[in-house]
Design a protein around this motif. Structure first.
Motif, short mmCIF file in Angstrom:
data_model
loop_
_atom_site.label_atom_id
_atom_site.label_comp_id
_atom_site.label_asym_id
_atom_site.label_seq_id
_atom_site.Cartn_x
_atom_site.Cartn_y
_atom_site.Cartn_z
N GLY A 27 -6.01 3.05 16.69
CA GLY A 27 -4.75 2.36 16.45
C GLY A 27 -4.31 2.32 15.00
N LEU A 28 -5.17 2.74 14.07
CA LEU A 28 -4.79 2.74 12.66
C LEU A 28 -4.04 4.03 12.33
N PRO A 29 -3.00 3.96 11.50
CA PRO A 29 -2.14 5.12 11.29
C PRO A 29 -2.71 6.16 10.35
N ARG A 30 -2.30 7.40 10.56
CA ARG A 30 -2.54 8.52 9.66
C ARG A 30 -4.03 8.78 9.45
N VAL A 31 -4.81 8.64 10.53
CA VAL A 31 -6.26 8.87 10.49
C VAL A 31 -6.58 10.09 11.34
N THR A 32 -7.37 11.00 10.77
CA THR A 32 -7.85 12.18 11.49
C THR A 32 -9.36 12.22 11.39
N VAL A 33 -10.04 12.34 12.52
CA VAL A 33 -11.50 12.47 12.56
C VAL A 33 -11.84 13.95 12.73
N ILE A 34 -12.71 14.46 11.86
CA ILE A 34 -13.05 15.88 11.87
C ILE A 34 -14.57 16.01 11.91
N GLN A 35 -15.09 16.67 12.95
CA GLN A 35 -16.52 16.96 13.00
C GLN A 35 -16.76 18.20 12.15
N SER A 36 -17.29 17.98 10.95
CA SER A 36 -17.38 19.09 9.99
C SER A 36 -18.34 18.73 8.87
N ARG A 37 -18.92 19.76 8.27
CA ARG A 37 -19.62 19.60 7.00
C ARG A 37 -18.59 19.68 5.87
N PHE A 38 -18.96 19.16 4.71
CA PHE A 38 -18.07 19.24 3.55
C PHE A 38 -17.68 20.68 3.26
N GLU A 39 -18.65 21.58 3.33
CA GLU A 39 -18.42 22.98 2.95
C GLU A 39 -17.37 23.66 3.83
N ASP A 40 -17.13 23.14 5.02
CA ASP A 40 -16.21 23.80 5.96
C ASP A 40 -14.83 23.15 6.00
N LEU A 41 -14.57 22.19 5.12
CA LEU A 41 -13.29 21.50 5.14
C LEU A 41 -12.16 22.39 4.63
N ALA A 63 -19.17 9.57 5.99
CA ALA A 63 -19.69 8.32 6.54
C ALA A 63 -20.44 7.59 5.43
N MET A 64 -19.77 6.63 4.80
CA MET A 64 -20.31 5.95 3.64
C MET A 64 -21.56 5.14 4.02
N GLY A 65 -22.70 5.46 3.39
CA GLY A 65 -23.91 4.69 3.63
C GLY A 65 -24.71 5.10 4.85
N ALA A 66 -24.28 6.17 5.55
CA ALA A 66 -24.99 6.56 6.77
C ALA A 66 -26.20 7.44 6.49
N ALA A 81 0.83 -1.20 0.00
CA ALA A 81 0.00 0.00 0.00
C ALA A 81 0.87 1.25 0.00
N LEU A 82 0.40 2.27 -0.70
CA LEU A 82 1.07 3.56 -0.70
C LEU A 82 0.43 4.44 0.37
N PRO A 83 1.23 5.15 1.16
CA PRO A 83 0.68 5.88 2.31
C PRO A 83 -0.23 7.03 1.91
N ILE A 84 -1.29 7.20 2.68
CA ILE A 84 -2.20 8.32 2.52
C ILE A 84 -2.55 8.84 3.91
N ASP A 85 -2.95 10.11 3.97
CA ASP A 85 -3.54 10.67 5.18
C ASP A 85 -5.05 10.61 5.02
N LEU A 86 -5.70 9.91 5.94
CA LEU A 86 -7.13 9.66 5.85
C LEU A 86 -7.88 10.60 6.80
N TRP A 87 -8.77 11.42 6.24
CA TRP A 87 -9.65 12.27 7.04
C TRP A 87 -11.04 11.65 7.01
N LEU A 88 -11.65 11.50 8.17
CA LEU A 88 -13.01 10.98 8.29
C LEU A 88 -13.88 12.10 8.82
N ILE A 89 -14.93 12.46 8.08
CA ILE A 89 -15.70 13.65 8.46
C ILE A 89 -17.18 13.32 8.62
N HIS A 90 -17.80 14.05 9.53
CA HIS A 90 -19.26 14.01 9.69
C HIS A 90 -19.64 15.16 10.60
N PRO A 91 -20.81 15.78 10.38
CA PRO A 91 -21.19 16.90 11.24
C PRO A 91 -21.67 16.50 12.63
#
Length: 206
Positions: free
Chosen positions: A26-40, A153-156, A2-12
């Motif tokens: 415990g998974l690397p390079r993951v950031t959780v952001i409470q946000s709408r798409f428009e505010d990213l 949040a895919m499918g939420a 796998a090639l490294p990526i920074d993963l942002w997970l967002i939801h308002p």
């Protein structure tokens, strides 16, 4: 590999963000952001939890089109007609340029054919996995790199999948991305199948 990526997970909503933190712990390079798409803030690629026909007029897809313009949806639909004969299967994803400085790409990744419940299925996993593979292929072949990938949040939403299950399937896909198999055998397949469809000893999807 796998090639490294920074993963942002967002939801308002805080509840979804808590589910992301729990399942991705415990998974690397993951950031959780409470946000709408428009505010990213600026990022390289946003994953659209789409339908199979590229009709992006509701939910977070509509916010993406408002931000980037209607031409983006027209290009997405043209690719679906050209590359998939008018219906993009769940479990596929493609990278499309946005033309917007600071936000250069989206990944169009259907979680459903048409809006409706996908609860009790593995479609969240399939769409997340396809998105990660599309980014991987882009990184391996393009001079314009994708480093930051933003997932909603895919499918939420229209899919009706509970927050914890959304986060669980997405985290399984990311784990599989980080640790691809070194050989193909039925033990590997059985382990992967259990990881996708079971939460502990309880089967939660088919």
């Amino acid at each position: 590999m796998a090639l490294p990526i920074d993963l942002w997970l967002i939801h308002p909503e805080a509840e979804m963000c808590d589910a992301f933190r729990d399942r991705f712990e415990g998974l690397p390079r993951v950031t959780v952001i409470q946000s709408r798409f428009e505010d990213l803030p600026p990022h390289d690629c946003f994953v659209t939890a789409a339908n199979a026909f590229g009709i992006m007029n509701a939910g977070i897809d509509a916010a993406v089109v408002r931000f980037h313009g209607d031409e983006l949806m027209r290009r997405v639909q043209a690719r679906i007609m050209d590359e998939y004969l008018g219906e993009q299967p769940i479990g596929t994803s493609f990278i499309e340029s946005t033309g917007t400085a600071g936000y250069p790409f989206i990944a169009h990744s259907p979680t459903m054919r048409v809006p409706g419940s996908i609860e009790g299925t593995d479609k969240v996993y399939a769409a997340t996995w396809a998105s990660l593979l599309a980014v991987y292929r882009h990184k391996a072949s393009s001079q314009t790199q994708i480093e930051t990938v933003v997932f909603p949040a895919m499918g939420a939403g229209f899919g009706g999948v509970p927050f914890l299950e959304v986060a669980r399937q997405m985290a399984v896909a990311y784990r599989h991305y980080l640790s691809p198999p070194h050989r193909m055998d039925w033990d590997m397949v059985a382990g992967r199948q259990r990881a996708i469809h079971y939460d502990g000893k309880r089967q939660v999807s088919r």
